[in-house]
Design an enzyme around this catalytic site. Structure first.
Site, PDB file in Angstrom:
ATOM      1  N   GLY A  72      28.741 -15.688   1.954  1.00 54.07           N
ATOM      2  CA  GLY A  72      29.582 -16.923   2.438  1.00 54.07           C
ATOM      3  C   GLY A  72      28.910 -16.987   3.880  1.00 54.07           C
ATOM      4  O   GLY A  72      29.203 -17.982   4.742  1.00 54.07           O
ATOM      5  N   PHE A 106      35.003 -26.685  -3.382  1.00 58.66           N
ATOM      6  CA  PHE A 106      36.045 -25.918  -2.751  1.00 58.66           C
ATOM      7  C   PHE A 106      37.336 -26.793  -2.717  1.00 58.66           C
ATOM      8  O   PHE A 106      38.591 -26.188  -2.874  1.00 58.66           O
ATOM      9  CB  PHE A 106      35.678 -25.753  -1.360  1.00 58.66           C
ATOM     10  CG  PHE A 106      34.740 -24.806  -1.231  1.00 58.66           C
ATOM     11  CD1 PHE A 106      34.276 -24.073  -2.216  1.00 58.66           C
ATOM     12  CD2 PHE A 106      34.329 -24.259   0.158  1.00 58.66           C
ATOM     13  CE1 PHE A 106      33.053 -22.928  -2.121  1.00 58.66           C
ATOM     14  CE2 PHE A 106      33.205 -23.386   0.322  1.00 58.66           C
ATOM     15  CZ  PHE A 106      32.715 -22.585  -1.036  1.00 58.66           C
ATOM     16  N   GLN A 163      25.605 -18.185   4.777  1.00 59.47           N
ATOM     17  CA  GLN A 163      24.634 -18.973   4.943  1.00 59.47           C
ATOM     18  C   GLN A 163      25.333 -20.207   5.508  1.00 59.47           C
ATOM     19  O   GLN A 163      26.684 -20.564   5.313  1.00 59.47           O
ATOM     20  CB  GLN A 163      24.167 -19.427   3.649  1.00 59.47           C
ATOM     21  CG  GLN A 163      25.097 -19.939   2.448  1.00 59.47           C
ATOM     22  CD  GLN A 163      25.951 -18.961   1.476  1.00 59.47           C
ATOM     23  OE1 GLN A 163      26.087 -17.933   2.053  1.00 59.47           O
ATOM     24  NE2 GLN A 163      25.865 -19.252   0.221  1.00 59.47           N
ATOM     25  N   THR A 164      24.364 -21.298   6.134  1.00 59.70           N
ATOM     26  CA  THR A 164      25.372 -22.266   7.003  1.00 59.70           C
ATOM     27  C   THR A 164      24.778 -23.724   6.494  1.00 59.70           C
ATOM     28  O   THR A 164      23.854 -23.920   5.707  1.00 59.70           O
ATOM     29  CB  THR A 164      24.972 -22.181   8.490  1.00 59.70           C
ATOM     30  OG1 THR A 164      23.314 -22.414   8.701  1.00 59.70           O
ATOM     31  CG2 THR A 164      25.061 -20.972   9.016  1.00 59.70           C
ATOM     32  N   ARG A 165      25.641 -24.688   6.628  1.00 64.08           N
ATOM     33  CA  ARG A 165      25.220 -25.909   6.211  1.00 64.08           C
ATOM     34  C   ARG A 165      26.199 -26.882   7.508  1.00 64.08           C
ATOM     35  O   ARG A 165      26.877 -26.598   8.402  1.00 64.08           O
ATOM     36  CB  ARG A 165      26.168 -26.546   4.846  1.00 64.08           C
ATOM     37  CG  ARG A 165      25.413 -25.465   3.919  1.00 64.08           C
ATOM     38  CD  ARG A 165      23.972 -26.059   3.303  1.00 64.08           C
ATOM     39  NE  ARG A 165      23.623 -25.440   2.104  1.00 64.08           N
ATOM     40  CZ  ARG A 165      22.973 -24.150   2.091  1.00 64.08           C
ATOM     41  NH1 ARG A 165      22.949 -23.222   3.215  1.00 64.08           N
ATOM     42  NH2 ARG A 165      22.654 -23.578   0.954  1.00 64.08           N
ATOM     43  N   ASN A 205      23.705 -32.511   4.151  1.00 64.59           N
ATOM     44  CA  ASN A 205      24.670 -32.487   3.236  1.00 64.59           C
ATOM     45  C   ASN A 205      25.843 -33.463   4.007  1.00 64.59           C
ATOM     46  O   ASN A 205      26.266 -33.526   4.918  1.00 64.59           O
ATOM     47  CB  ASN A 205      25.604 -30.783   3.538  1.00 64.59           C
ATOM     48  CG  ASN A 205      24.691 -30.144   3.001  1.00 64.59           C
ATOM     49  OD1 ASN A 205      23.579 -29.833   2.973  1.00 64.59           O
ATOM     50  ND2 ASN A 205      25.597 -29.415   1.813  1.00 64.59           N
ATOM     51  N   TYR A 248      13.333 -31.463  -7.877  1.00 65.30           N
ATOM     52  CA  TYR A 248      14.254 -32.435  -7.015  1.00 65.30           C
ATOM     53  C   TYR A 248      13.497 -32.453  -5.286  1.00 65.30           C
ATOM     54  O   TYR A 248      12.976 -33.254  -4.932  1.00 65.30           O
ATOM     55  CB  TYR A 248      15.543 -31.947  -6.539  1.00 65.30           C
ATOM     56  CG  TYR A 248      16.457 -32.714  -5.417  1.00 65.30           C
ATOM     57  CD1 TYR A 248      16.952 -34.185  -5.970  1.00 65.30           C
ATOM     58  CD2 TYR A 248      16.948 -32.425  -4.320  1.00 65.30           C
ATOM     59  CE1 TYR A 248      17.531 -35.008  -5.171  1.00 65.30           C
ATOM     60  CE2 TYR A 248      17.697 -33.147  -3.392  1.00 65.30           C
ATOM     61  CZ  TYR A 248      17.756 -34.434  -3.857  1.00 65.30           C
ATOM     62  OH  TYR A 248      18.572 -35.417  -3.030  1.00 65.30           O
ATOM     63  N   ASP A 249      13.146 -31.247  -4.924  1.00 59.09           N
ATOM     64  CA  ASP A 249      12.470 -31.005  -3.661  1.00 59.09           C
ATOM     65  C   ASP A 249      11.090 -31.648  -3.407  1.00 59.09           C
ATOM     66  O   ASP A 249      10.703 -32.354  -2.892  1.00 59.09           O
ATOM     67  CB  ASP A 249      12.353 -29.465  -3.201  1.00 59.09           C
ATOM     68  CG  ASP A 249      13.802 -28.667  -3.203  1.00 59.09           C
ATOM     69  OD1 ASP A 249      14.601 -29.390  -3.483  1.00 59.09           O
ATOM     70  OD2 ASP A 249      13.799 -27.255  -2.789  1.00 59.09           O
TER      71      ASP A 249
END
Length: 319
Positions: free
Chosen positions: A213, A197, A215-217, A180, A151-152
């Protein structure tokens, strides 16, 4: 050219039965355009288009963009490609083909028609970034042989093709790097964090977090994202991108889980699993270019967007 008169355009949207594609088609039709949706339904779902059945300005064609397409249109939005790790890792070779062969075929069509073409690129071109937040001039930190590479690197190669067609053939291109995005019509089993979620919370299951948990988005509501697409396509020809389209407000994955539990009223507990290979630790767009060149920034806060998304999935589960 396929100009239909009275200012109406005929617009091709590849991947139009998907989450983003179906929302884009709604907006294009609302503007009075004719839309040709092309999708092979590998991850797209025709139910996303059910409300358009009988619309005389909408047409669906089942087709794989890895094969040449001969149609007459005024604009092309190239969104065709599985976009979640579960789907793009299912058939990684086909994922790369969709990005690369699909880009070549759509660029060839745009060259023949002399029409502008939009590429739905991705923040994944930045990989696991060493620059934070990510600006468009950052070249990225991507593993070229990892499980996400199909994908990348496929999307990175597609960007290369777009800019080479622009330089070599004078083609008008628009390249958006999508961060995102969430909202109604997300695929319920695509493995993305918001849909995961919400569904787990609505079913009262434990909510699964990878790593600690922390990690950031940055989560952009779909309506805001589509507005960014339309503004980029309508921008002057010298605005080619790539331009980051996403929400610059950063949340940890744990904060997202806690907000979902709060809004659903769920009794779900948090559970933690090992972090997948090459999963980025941080992902946050710098959107200075979008603000300056498109007068765009997201408007829908996370709590409001989650409320609409939860309502969609609640109805889906109860149906």
């Amino acid at each position: 050219m396929a100009r239909t008169g009275y200012g109406r355009k005929r617009v091709l949207v590849t991947g139009g039965a998907g989450f983003l594609g179906s929302h884009l088609i709604d907006r294009l039709l609302d503007q009075g355009n004719e839309v040709l949706c092309v999708d092979n339904l590998f991850t797209g779902d025709k139910r996303n288009l059910d409300h358009l059945v009988g619309n005389p300005r909408f047409e669906f064609m089942r087709h794989d963009v890895c094969l040449p397409l001969f149609v007459e249109v005024d604009e092309i939005y190239n969104l065709a490609c599985p976009a979640s790790p579960i789907h793009y890792q299912h058939d990684p070779v086909q994922t790369t083909k969709t990005s690369v062969h699909g880009a070549i075929n759509m660029l060839g069509l745009a060259k023949r028609l002399k029409c502008p073409i939009f590429q739905a690129s991705t923040s994944e071109v930045y990989g696991d970034p060493s620059v934070h937040p990510q600006t468009e001039d950052y070249w990225g930190n991507v593993n070229p042989i990892g499980i996400r590479s199909c994908y990348d690197e496929g999307k990175r190669c597609a960007e290369t093709l777009f800019f080479d067609y622009h330089r070599q053939h004078g083609l008008e291109i628009k390249v958006a790097r999508i961060f995102n995005t969430y909202g109604p019509r997300m695929h319920p089993s695509d493995g993305r964090v918001v849909s995961n979620f919400v569904i787990q919370a609505l079913k009262g299951e434990d909510i699964t977090l990878f790593g600690d948990g922390q990690q950031t988005r940055s989560f952009c509501y779909v309506d805001d994202l589509i507005e960014g697409f339309l503004r980029l396509m309508a921008s002057p020809a010298d605005v080619t991108g790539p331009i980051n389209i996403g929400n610059p407000v950063e949340f940890t994955i744990r904060e997202l889980a806690e907000e979902v539990i709060k809004q659903t009223g769920s009794t779900s507990k948090l559970t933690f699993l090992p972090l997948p290979q090459d999963d980025p630790k941080q992902r946050q767009p710098n959107i200075d270019q979008a603000r300056a060149k498109l007068d765009w920034e997201p408007r829908v806060p996370l709590a409001e967007g989650l409320d609409r998304t939860i309502a969609y999935f609640r109805e889906l589960i109860e149906a």
